[in-house]
Scaffold this active site. Sequence first.
Site, PDB file in Angstrom:
ATOM      1  CG  ASP A  30     -10.976  -0.275 -20.423  1.00  0.00           C
ATOM      2  OD1 ASP A  30     -10.239  -1.123 -19.859  1.00  0.00           O
ATOM      3  OD2 ASP A  30     -10.706   0.205 -21.527  1.00  0.00           O
ATOM      4  CG  HIS A  79       0.409  -0.418 -15.527  1.00  0.00           C
ATOM      5  ND1 HIS A  79       0.265  -1.700 -15.028  1.00  0.00           N
ATOM      6  CD2 HIS A  79       1.252  -0.510 -16.588  1.00  0.00           C
ATOM      7  CE1 HIS A  79       0.978  -2.528 -15.776  1.00  0.00           C
ATOM      8  NE2 HIS A  79       1.587  -1.839 -16.720  1.00  0.00           N
ATOM      9  N   GLY A  84       0.777  -1.233   0.000  1.00  0.00           N
ATOM     10  CA  GLY A  84       0.000   0.000   0.000  1.00  0.00           C
ATOM     11  C   GLY A  84       0.806   1.280   0.000  1.00  0.00           C
ATOM     12  CB  SER A  85       4.144   2.329  -1.203  1.00  0.00           C
ATOM     13  OG  SER A  85       4.148   1.983  -2.566  1.00  0.00           O
ATOM     14  CG  ASN A  86       1.120   4.069  -5.694  1.00  0.00           C
ATOM     15  OD1 ASN A  86       1.574   5.203  -5.838  1.00  0.00           O
ATOM     16  ND2 ASN A  86       1.505   3.049  -6.451  1.00  0.00           N
ATOM     17  CG  MET A 115      -2.151  -7.595  -7.023  1.00  0.00           C
ATOM     18  SD  MET A 115      -1.353  -6.556  -8.276  1.00  0.00           S
ATOM     19  CE  MET A 115      -0.676  -7.815  -9.358  1.00  0.00           C
ATOM     20  N   GLY A 117     -10.842  -4.041 -19.591  1.00  0.00           N
ATOM     21  CA  GLY A 117      -9.611  -4.654 -20.054  1.00  0.00           C
ATOM     22  C   GLY A 117      -8.493  -4.547 -19.035  1.00  0.00           C
TER      23      GLY A 117
END
Length: 220
Positions: free
Chosen positions: A144, A112, A15-17, A93, A146
């Site tokens: 989305d 990403h 969880g660094s972000n 994930m 994908g």
Amino acid sequence: MSGRAKLGVLVSGSGSNLQALLDACARADYPAEVALVVSNVPTAFALERARTAGVAARALDHKTFGSRADFEKALGDALEAAGVEWVCLAGFMRLLGADFLRRFPGRVLNIHPSLLPAFPGLHAQRQALERGVKVAGCTVHFVDPGMDTGPIIAQAAVPVLSGDDEAALSARILAAEHRLYPLAVKLAVTGAVRLENGRAVSSVGPSVDAAGLRNPGEPG
């Protein structure tokens, strides 16, 4: 929209972000606050980060649900019950299906570790090194159904240095992610960047100065 936008942050790991978003939301002038953190991994350290910050945290182990649809319904229900308006994936994930995304139309974001559309999916940093690129980076995009295919909100470039291995490049990209994600979330929740006809449209020109990671028009 009045007041601060309510964020739901989905996590699977350290969880660094998430921490970068929590730190940004702790500033009085930031236009959003984290209302709920949810992890599909009950042991994820990110949940401790949330609790330390005084933010509601919940584990929803996807393995305990009979189907992906059941898990995503429970996830969406938890977010809506917390008043979440925007969903931020931060090392989550799991791919999210169309039914979940319809509950938060144009309001699900992801970060990403590559300059999309290059190197989607897992091990993006390794892919970059294997292909010999000279510039890597990170991307924040609308989600989305994908895998890392949604419209791009903002990107930051990171040089690939001679002698880089996957760990060194990953660390340099991660430092850029921690700066880029709070900025991109700010742009999205304030409407400076919005989703229109399947594209991210900016009302303020280029969404990010990749070198300085500053707001458009902000002095360097």
